[in-house]
Design a protein around this motif. Sequence first.
Motif, PDB file in Angstrom:
ATOM      1  N   UNK A 268       0.830  -1.224   0.000  1.00 32.16           N
ATOM      2  CA  UNK A 268       0.000   0.000   0.000  1.00 32.16           C
ATOM      3  C   UNK A 268       0.855   1.261   0.000  1.00 32.16           C
ATOM      4  N   UNK A 269       2.077   1.141   0.496  1.00 33.20           N
ATOM      5  CA  UNK A 269       3.002   2.304   0.458  1.00 33.20           C
ATOM      6  C   UNK A 269       3.262   2.755  -0.979  1.00 33.20           C
ATOM      7  N   UNK A 270       3.095   1.824  -1.904  1.00 34.35           N
ATOM      8  CA  UNK A 270       3.378   2.156  -3.317  1.00 34.35           C
ATOM      9  C   UNK A 270       2.135   2.647  -4.049  1.00 34.35           C
ATOM     10  N   UNK A 271       0.998   2.716  -3.362  1.00 31.45           N
ATOM     11  CA  UNK A 271      -0.237   3.149  -4.029  1.00 31.45           C
ATOM     12  C   UNK A 271      -0.376   4.673  -3.889  1.00 31.45           C
ATOM     13  N   UNK A 272      -0.497   5.345  -5.031  1.00 35.57           N
ATOM     14  CA  UNK A 272      -0.680   6.804  -5.001  1.00 35.57           C
ATOM     15  C   UNK A 272      -1.978   7.150  -4.280  1.00 35.57           C
ATOM     16  N   UNK A 273      -1.889   8.130  -3.382  1.00 40.52           N
ATOM     17  CA  UNK A 273      -3.099   8.539  -2.677  1.00 40.52           C
ATOM     18  C   UNK A 273      -3.171   8.007  -1.258  1.00 40.52           C
ATOM     19  N   UNK A 274      -2.266   7.068  -0.922  1.00 36.01           N
ATOM     20  CA  UNK A 274      -2.271   6.509   0.438  1.00 36.01           C
ATOM     21  C   UNK A 274      -0.952   6.802   1.141  1.00 36.01           C
ATOM     22  N   UNK A 275      -1.035   7.107   2.423  1.00 33.00           N
ATOM     23  CA  UNK A 275       0.177   7.289   3.233  1.00 33.00           C
ATOM     24  C   UNK A 275       0.073   6.355   4.436  1.00 33.00           C
ATOM     25  N   UNK A 276       0.838   5.284   4.376  1.00 31.53           N
ATOM     26  CA  UNK A 276       0.824   4.323   5.482  1.00 31.53           C
ATOM     27  C   UNK A 276       1.653   4.908   6.636  1.00 31.53           C
ATOM     28  N   UNK A 277       1.173   4.774   7.861  1.00 27.09           N
ATOM     29  CA  UNK A 277       1.918   5.270   9.029  1.00 27.09           C
ATOM     30  C   UNK A 277       3.346   4.729   8.995  1.00 27.09           C
ATOM     31  N   UNK A 278       4.253   5.568   9.444  1.00 29.26           N
ATOM     32  CA  UNK A 278       5.674   5.267   9.265  1.00 29.26           C
ATOM     33  C   UNK A 278       6.089   3.880   9.774  1.00 29.26           C
ATOM     34  N   UNK A 279       5.720   3.547  10.992  1.00 28.05           N
ATOM     35  CA  UNK A 279       6.193   2.271  11.547  1.00 28.05           C
ATOM     36  C   UNK A 279       5.168   1.155  11.450  1.00 28.05           C
ATOM     37  N   UNK A 280       4.079   1.440  10.782  1.00 30.50           N
ATOM     38  CA  UNK A 280       3.007   0.457  10.711  1.00 30.50           C
ATOM     39  C   UNK A 280       3.375  -0.657   9.736  1.00 30.50           C
ATOM     40  N   UNK A 281       3.088  -1.936  10.060  1.00 31.14           N
ATOM     41  CA  UNK A 281       2.401  -2.416  11.256  1.00 31.14           C
ATOM     42  C   UNK A 281       3.400  -2.892  12.317  1.00 31.14           C
ATOM     43  N   UNK A 283       1.999  -5.148  14.591  1.00 32.93           N
ATOM     44  CA  UNK A 283       1.464  -6.510  14.772  1.00 32.93           C
ATOM     45  C   UNK A 283       0.519  -6.817  13.600  1.00 32.93           C
ATOM     46  N   UNK A 284      -0.784  -6.885  13.854  1.00 34.79           N
ATOM     47  CA  UNK A 284      -1.718  -7.259  12.782  1.00 34.79           C
ATOM     48  C   UNK A 284      -2.555  -6.080  12.295  1.00 34.79           C
ATOM     49  N   UNK A 285      -2.177  -4.846  12.666  1.00 35.42           N
ATOM     50  CA  UNK A 285      -2.979  -3.686  12.274  1.00 35.42           C
ATOM     51  C   UNK A 285      -2.174  -2.740  11.392  1.00 35.42           C
ATOM     52  N   UNK A 286      -2.760  -2.395  10.253  1.00 30.97           N
ATOM     53  CA  UNK A 286      -2.123  -1.416   9.366  1.00 30.97           C
ATOM     54  C   UNK A 286      -2.957  -0.141   9.442  1.00 30.97           C
ATOM     55  N   UNK A 287      -2.308   0.947   9.799  1.00 28.30           N
ATOM     56  CA  UNK A 287      -2.988   2.246   9.838  1.00 28.30           C
ATOM     57  C   UNK A 287      -2.461   3.108   8.689  1.00 28.30           C
ATOM     58  N   UNK A 288      -3.386   3.774   8.000  1.00 36.66           N
ATOM     59  CA  UNK A 288      -2.985   4.627   6.879  1.00 36.66           C
ATOM     60  C   UNK A 288      -3.956   5.783   6.706  1.00 36.66           C
ATOM     61  N   UNK A 289      -3.480   6.806   6.016  1.00 38.12           N
ATOM     62  CA  UNK A 289      -4.288   7.987   5.728  1.00 38.12           C
ATOM     63  C   UNK A 289      -4.398   8.199   4.232  1.00 38.12           C
ATOM     64  N   UNK A 290      -5.406   8.958   3.835  1.00 39.78           N
ATOM     65  CA  UNK A 290      -5.452   9.460   2.460  1.00 39.78           C
ATOM     66  C   UNK A 290      -4.445  10.593   2.365  1.00 39.78           C
ATOM     67  N   UNK A 291      -3.721  10.671   1.267  1.00 42.13           N
ATOM     68  CA  UNK A 291      -2.774  11.787   1.140  1.00 42.13           C
ATOM     69  C   UNK A 291      -3.565  13.079   0.870  1.00 42.13           C
ATOM     70  N   UNK A 292      -2.889  14.222   1.136  1.00 41.74           N
ATOM     71  CA  UNK A 292      -3.579  15.516   1.076  1.00 41.74           C
ATOM     72  C   UNK A 292      -4.206  15.797  -0.287  1.00 41.74           C
ATOM     73  N   UNK A 293      -3.587  15.255  -1.340  1.00 40.27           N
ATOM     74  CA  UNK A 293      -4.095  15.566  -2.681  1.00 40.27           C
ATOM     75  C   UNK A 293      -5.363  14.778  -3.048  1.00 40.27           C
ATOM     76  N   UNK A 294      -5.762  13.840  -2.206  1.00 40.00           N
ATOM     77  CA  UNK A 294      -6.977  13.072  -2.523  1.00 40.00           C
ATOM     78  C   UNK A 294      -8.196  13.866  -2.065  1.00 40.00           C
ATOM     79  N   UNK A 295      -9.090  14.120  -3.016  1.00 43.93           N
ATOM     80  CA  UNK A 295     -10.248  14.937  -2.664  1.00 43.93           C
ATOM     81  C   UNK A 295     -11.364  14.156  -1.977  1.00 43.93           C
ATOM     82  N   UNK A 296     -11.445  12.892  -2.319  1.00 48.88           N
ATOM     83  CA  UNK A 296     -12.471  12.040  -1.729  1.00 48.88           C
ATOM     84  C   UNK A 296     -12.206  11.860  -0.228  1.00 48.88           C
TER      85      UNK A 296
END
Length: 345
Positions: A268-281, A283-296
């Motif tokens: 997911x780090x390689x998908x445009x529009x997503x910013x995965x938390x730096x140290x994630x994961x 354990x079994x949880x991946x936390x990520x945000x939409x990047x600022x340029x995503x309008x949705x």
Amino acid sequence: MDYIDLRSDTVTKPTPEMREAMAEAEVGDDVYRDDPTVNRLEELAAEMLGKEAALFVPSGTMGNLLALLVHCQRGDEVIVGNQSHIYLNEAGGMSALGGIQACPVKNQPDGTLALDDILASIRTEDVHHPITRLICLENTQNICGGVPLTPDYTREVGELAHRNHLFLHVDGARIFNAAAAQNIRVTDLVEPADSVMFCLSKGLVAPIGSMLVSTGKFIARARHLRKMLGGGMRQVGVLAAAGIISLEKMTKRLGHDHARAKKLADRLRKVNGLVVDQNSPYTNMVYLNLSDDVQSNAQHITQKMKDHGVLVDAENSRRFRLVTHYWIDDQAVDKTVSAFQRALH
Ligand SMILES: Cc1ncc(COP(=O)(O)O)c(C=O)c1O
């Protein structure tokens, strides 16, 4: 449609082996302590955590509540993380049902409560003050990223608690994930705790149930309070049978979930529009945000992901949590990545 469900590890359905064990379980009336399967589960849980006794409870929330009710009197105060499940997500049970007051302390990004903050929160003896009775830690810490607390940190908090005549409770809903991630025994993580709750119904795949673990005296009191809350169950060996498989087998495979979470995060780090938390994961949880340029927003993306057969959890309008578990295989990881790509573009 068979969804790929990454909303939580609570969505895990029992395995065929669990269903078979449930169908064949020897049962009795557990309020009379007559259910051999529950008795076996409770003995096994106590043994695996290195404590005297355990109690099978319907949910993690009830397990935590019982721990608080046994440790505290009405009017007592409990030090909890401000991002903890007990504080945020247990319907205020400690105050509503126990007359117990929460003293929230800031969770650090690594899931810990700073020792100085804990110390500063302990009430001095004063006629005006509530009595601080208990410290609660959460391991793994869910909102901070599913981050595991270490044995050293837990020991330090235990020592601090006991030096100040307080008890330590660990909300270890995912304590076996914490142990697996650090490649240590679970006993190393809970030895300093006076009580521990852990869940069978999350990464350990059982359909229902959690365990409260502590001394024999503590568990006897918790058993009484569980009855008071309406949690005395009858032929519940049908559920305990799945819990035994959770303990004997599922505790040993959590590393696979962690590896898949890592694979998912890396992809997911390689998908445009997503910013995965730096140290994630962790354990079994991946936390990520939409990047600022995503309008949705995350809710909209969540709906589009659902249309592509993948269920994810929107934490807020920009943030997602994805949780891997027994039913998420490598193919599910691939499909999730492509569903995100399609949902975003
Ligand atoms: C950290 C933590 N503690 C406690 C619980 C409560 O468990 P239950 O949903 O079985 O009440 C959860 C549930 O998600 C949790 O994540």
